[in-house]
Design an enzyme around this catalytic site. Structure first.
Site, PDB file in Angstrom:
ATOM      1  N   ASN A   5      22.564   7.055  62.530  1.00 46.82           N
ATOM      2  CA  ASN A   5      23.647   6.426  61.781  1.00 46.82           C
ATOM      3  C   ASN A   5      24.188   5.267  62.613  1.00 46.82           C
ATOM      4  O   ASN A   5      24.425   5.421  63.813  1.00 46.82           O
ATOM      5  CB  ASN A   5      24.754   7.440  61.514  1.00 46.82           C
ATOM      6  CG  ASN A   5      24.280   8.575  60.625  1.00 46.82           C
ATOM      7  OD1 ASN A   5      23.481   8.365  59.724  1.00 46.82           O
ATOM      8  ND2 ASN A   5      24.764   9.776  60.879  1.00 46.82           N
ATOM      9  N   GLN A  22      28.292   6.215  61.013  1.00 43.89           N
ATOM     10  CA  GLN A  22      28.434   6.548  62.439  1.00 43.89           C
ATOM     11  C   GLN A  22      29.891   6.895  62.750  1.00 43.89           C
ATOM     12  O   GLN A  22      30.803   6.129  62.417  1.00 43.89           O
ATOM     13  CB  GLN A  22      27.993   5.352  63.297  1.00 43.89           C
ATOM     14  CG  GLN A  22      27.991   5.656  64.789  1.00 43.89           C
ATOM     15  CD  GLN A  22      27.438   4.499  65.620  1.00 43.89           C
ATOM     16  OE1 GLN A  22      27.225   3.398  65.122  1.00 43.89           O
ATOM     17  NE2 GLN A  22      27.219   4.762  66.900  1.00 43.89           N
ATOM     18  N   HIS A  80      23.081   7.626  69.426  1.00 45.91           N
ATOM     19  CA  HIS A  80      22.476   8.959  69.462  1.00 45.91           C
ATOM     20  C   HIS A  80      21.490   9.099  68.307  1.00 45.91           C
ATOM     21  O   HIS A  80      21.660   8.483  67.255  1.00 45.91           O
ATOM     22  CB  HIS A  80      23.542  10.061  69.380  1.00 45.91           C
ATOM     23  CG  HIS A  80      24.515   9.869  68.252  1.00 45.91           C
ATOM     24  ND1 HIS A  80      25.552   8.977  68.326  1.00 45.91           N
ATOM     25  CD2 HIS A  80      24.601  10.438  67.027  1.00 45.91           C
ATOM     26  CE1 HIS A  80      26.237   9.004  67.189  1.00 45.91           C
ATOM     27  NE2 HIS A  80      25.675   9.877  66.385  1.00 45.91           N
ATOM     28  N   HIS A  85      19.953  11.899  65.762  1.00 44.54           N
ATOM     29  CA  HIS A  85      20.046  13.258  65.239  1.00 44.54           C
ATOM     30  C   HIS A  85      18.635  13.808  65.033  1.00 44.54           C
ATOM     31  O   HIS A  85      17.773  13.115  64.474  1.00 44.54           O
ATOM     32  CB  HIS A  85      20.714  13.275  63.856  1.00 44.54           C
ATOM     33  CG  HIS A  85      22.152  12.851  63.846  1.00 44.54           C
ATOM     34  ND1 HIS A  85      23.183  13.769  63.791  1.00 44.54           N
ATOM     35  CD2 HIS A  85      22.733  11.632  63.854  1.00 44.54           C
ATOM     36  CE1 HIS A  85      24.346  13.115  63.762  1.00 44.54           C
ATOM     37  NE2 HIS A  85      24.100  11.814  63.794  1.00 44.54           N
TER      38      HIS A  85
END
Ligand code: 5GP
Ligand code: ZN
Length: 116
Positions: free
Chosen positions: A89, A96, A102, A104
């Site tokens: 995201n 986000q 990051h 997922h």
């Protein structure tokens, strides 16, 4: 910036906020998501504070991007014989909520498409 003292993920990297680690080296960690959206839901996070994947790519850290995805794919393979989904995201429209890049790793159920 290497660390942002106000960033949740930087504080997890330093150990200030506890988390369940699935992977750890000097450049990246993987932790269980606190609010899992699938039976297995991990987050792969670089130890360096970079706000999103666009900024990571723009900072000429192509190798860092590749490494995050390599770790995510390894974890996906390990946790999900029947497949998995990697999600990044990015920004407000991308959904986000934590501004430290990051990936997922979602697994353990059949994923739907299109995503919401
Ligand atoms: P985003 O919405 O930015 O794509 O993903 C952020 C993720 O971080 C969310 O899935 C959320 O559940 C997770 N998260 C937020 N705070 C914490 C925390 O303190 N610990 C862990 N393990 N996950 C967190
Ligand atoms: Zn951070």
């Amino acid at each position: 910036m290497a660390r942002d003292p106000d960033c949740i993920f930087c504080r997890i990297v330093t150990g200030e906020i506890p988390a369940e680690f699935a992977y750890r080296d000097d450049e990246a960690i993987a932790i269980a998501d606190a609010n899992p959206q699938a039976p297995q839901h991990l987050l792969v996070i670089p130890t360096k504070h970079v706000p999103n994947i666009a900024a990571l790519q723009a900072s000429e850290e192509g190798a860092a991007v590749a490494k995050l995805f390599a770790i995510a794919a390894d974890l996906g393979r390990k946790h999900a014989a029947a497949g998995f989904r990697l999600v990044v995201n990015t920004g407000p429209d991308g959904g986000q909520t934590v501004d430290h890049v990051h990936v997922h790793v979602l697994a353990g159920r059949e994923m739907r498409w299109p995503p919401g």
